[in-house]
Design an enzyme around this catalytic site. Structure first.
Site, mmCIF file in Angstrom:
data_model
loop_
_atom_site.group_PDB
_atom_site.id
_atom_site.type_symbol
_atom_site.label_atom_id
_atom_site.label_comp_id
_atom_site.label_asym_id
_atom_site.label_seq_id
_atom_site.Cartn_x
_atom_site.Cartn_y
_atom_site.Cartn_z
ATOM 1 N N SER A 97 0.830 -1.204 0.000
ATOM 2 C CA SER A 97 0.000 0.000 0.000
ATOM 3 C C SER A 97 0.861 1.249 0.000
ATOM 4 O O SER A 97 1.962 1.263 0.559
ATOM 5 C CB SER A 97 -0.899 0.003 1.247
ATOM 6 O OG SER A 97 -1.518 1.255 1.426
ATOM 7 N N TYR A 103 -2.472 -0.116 10.069
ATOM 8 C CA TYR A 103 -2.635 -0.693 8.736
ATOM 9 C C TYR A 103 -1.334 -0.571 7.948
ATOM 10 O O TYR A 103 -0.844 -1.543 7.365
ATOM 11 C CB TYR A 103 -3.778 0.009 7.997
ATOM 12 C CG TYR A 103 -3.877 -0.363 6.541
ATOM 13 C CD1 TYR A 103 -4.252 -1.644 6.155
ATOM 14 C CD2 TYR A 103 -3.574 0.564 5.545
ATOM 15 C CE1 TYR A 103 -4.333 -1.991 4.815
ATOM 16 C CE2 TYR A 103 -3.655 0.226 4.206
ATOM 17 C CZ TYR A 103 -4.031 -1.058 3.844
ATOM 18 O OH TYR A 103 -4.101 -1.398 2.514
#
Length: 350
Positions: A142, A167
């Site tokens: 990501s 995350y």
């Protein structure tokens, strides 16, 4: 309107069996359809959890299950024995790992979900790949790994030691874990740092989906950081094109890698990471304007401060991806947004 010509992925020498985790997800469904369209066998895995509307996941899945070369297994990647048994049974040649607990904001209140899915689940994938002779593992990283970095555009050669959400930390952990398996077991691994993916069949927790729903219902939209945000919005077809091209070219050791000056982007092991972004960082207000144009309606805006774990700007340097597989995403944001709106109106009958 600009005409968007999507390049066609090169077909490997022969059809293969691909295991795609998160197959009922946004990127997973589109990736599965592309593999099926070129004649590959696809084994889909998804736990169909209720992080967002399960009926949308089921509708995506229905598009895959109608194909004779697709088989589906409802399974959580965090289930160690279940994943080991599945790999041993289907013997995938290549693996595209897209299953994850997504979302930055959710990680502030549900941290264990990220450890279970993104760390334990990824460990199970790595072990299964190692034990079953998988040729290449491509996994979703990501843009969030860049954390507090302010130098733009983000480069794979940058240090990513300062994540600003759990995350992001789990996605960085995935890259480190993959490198370990590439080093110890010569497992070919490639991590793809996705930048703000949008398009038809997208996630309902993402801004475009939330904005569209609110505007059509005559409700205000929440605009964080008072609109002073920039994102490298990347259209789903470009993301899938990148995934397919990368899975077709397994990572190799970098012969120029210097352990005295280690470069985070490659290794003397068969390991790579790449950005996949649109190279067109777009102010959030321009994104909203494109949506208003596509809908033919003006949004009422509720301006709010920055949320914890968020960053003001992202932008991708994709030179490494282009050098490796000859591809740069190029969907213009107004056209991509218009395509999403067309899908949304059709899907929701509005």
């Amino acid at each position: 309107m600009t005409t968007y010509d999507q390049p066609k992925s090169r077909l490997p020498t022969a059809p293969r069996t691909y295991l795609v985790t998160g197959a009922a997800g946004f990127i997973g469904m589109h990736t599965g359809l592309r593999l099926l369209a070129r004649g590959d066998q696809v084994v889909g895995v998804d736990n169909l959890n209720d992080y967002y509307d399960v009926t949308l996941k089921e509708a995506r899945l229905a598009r895959l299950t109608s194909h004779p070369n697709f088989t589906f297994h409802k399974l959580d990647v965090a289930a160690r024995q279940g994943m080991a048994d599945l790999f041993a049974r289907v013997k995938p040649q290549r693996v595209i790992h897209l299953a994850a607990q997504a979302g930055v904001r959710y990680s502030l209140t549900n941290p264990h979900a990220y450890i279970d899915a993104n760390v334990q689940g990824f460990t199970n994938i790595l072990e299964a790949c190692r034990s079953n002779g998988v040729e290449h593992l491509v996994y979703a990283s990501s843009s969030s790994v860049y954390g507090g970095n302010t130098k733009l555009p983000f480069s794979e050669h940058d240090n990513i030691d300062h994540p600003v959400s759990l995350y992001a930390a789990t996605k960085k952990a995935n890259e480190l874990m993959a490198h370990t398996y590439s080093h110890l077991f010569r497992l070919s691994t490639t991590g793809l740092r996705f930048f703000t993916v949008y398009g038809p069949w997208g996630r309902p927790d993402m801004a475009l989906f939330l904005f569209t729903k609110a505007i059509l219902e005559g409700k205000p939209i929440d605009v964080f950081n008072h609109g002073k945000m920039v994102r490298d919005f990347t259209y789903i077809d470009d993301i899938v094109e990148g995934v397919i091209r990368v899975i077709d070219k397994p990572a190799e050791p970098n012969p120029l890698f210097d352990p005295a000056k280690p470069d985070p982007a490659s290794s003397n092991a068969p390991y790579r990471v790449f950005n996949i972004g649109n190279n067109q960082p777009t102010p959030l207000m321009d994104y909203i304007s494109a949506l208003e144009t596509a809908l033919g309606q003006t949004a009422e805006k509720n301006y709010l401060p920055m949320q914890p774990g968020d960053v003001p700007a992202t932008a991708a340097n994709t030179d490494e991806l282009n050098a490796w597989v000859g591809f740069k995403p190029n969907m213009p944001v107004p056209e991509g947004v218009a395509r999403f709106v067309g899908w949304y109106r059709n899907y929701h009958k509005v």
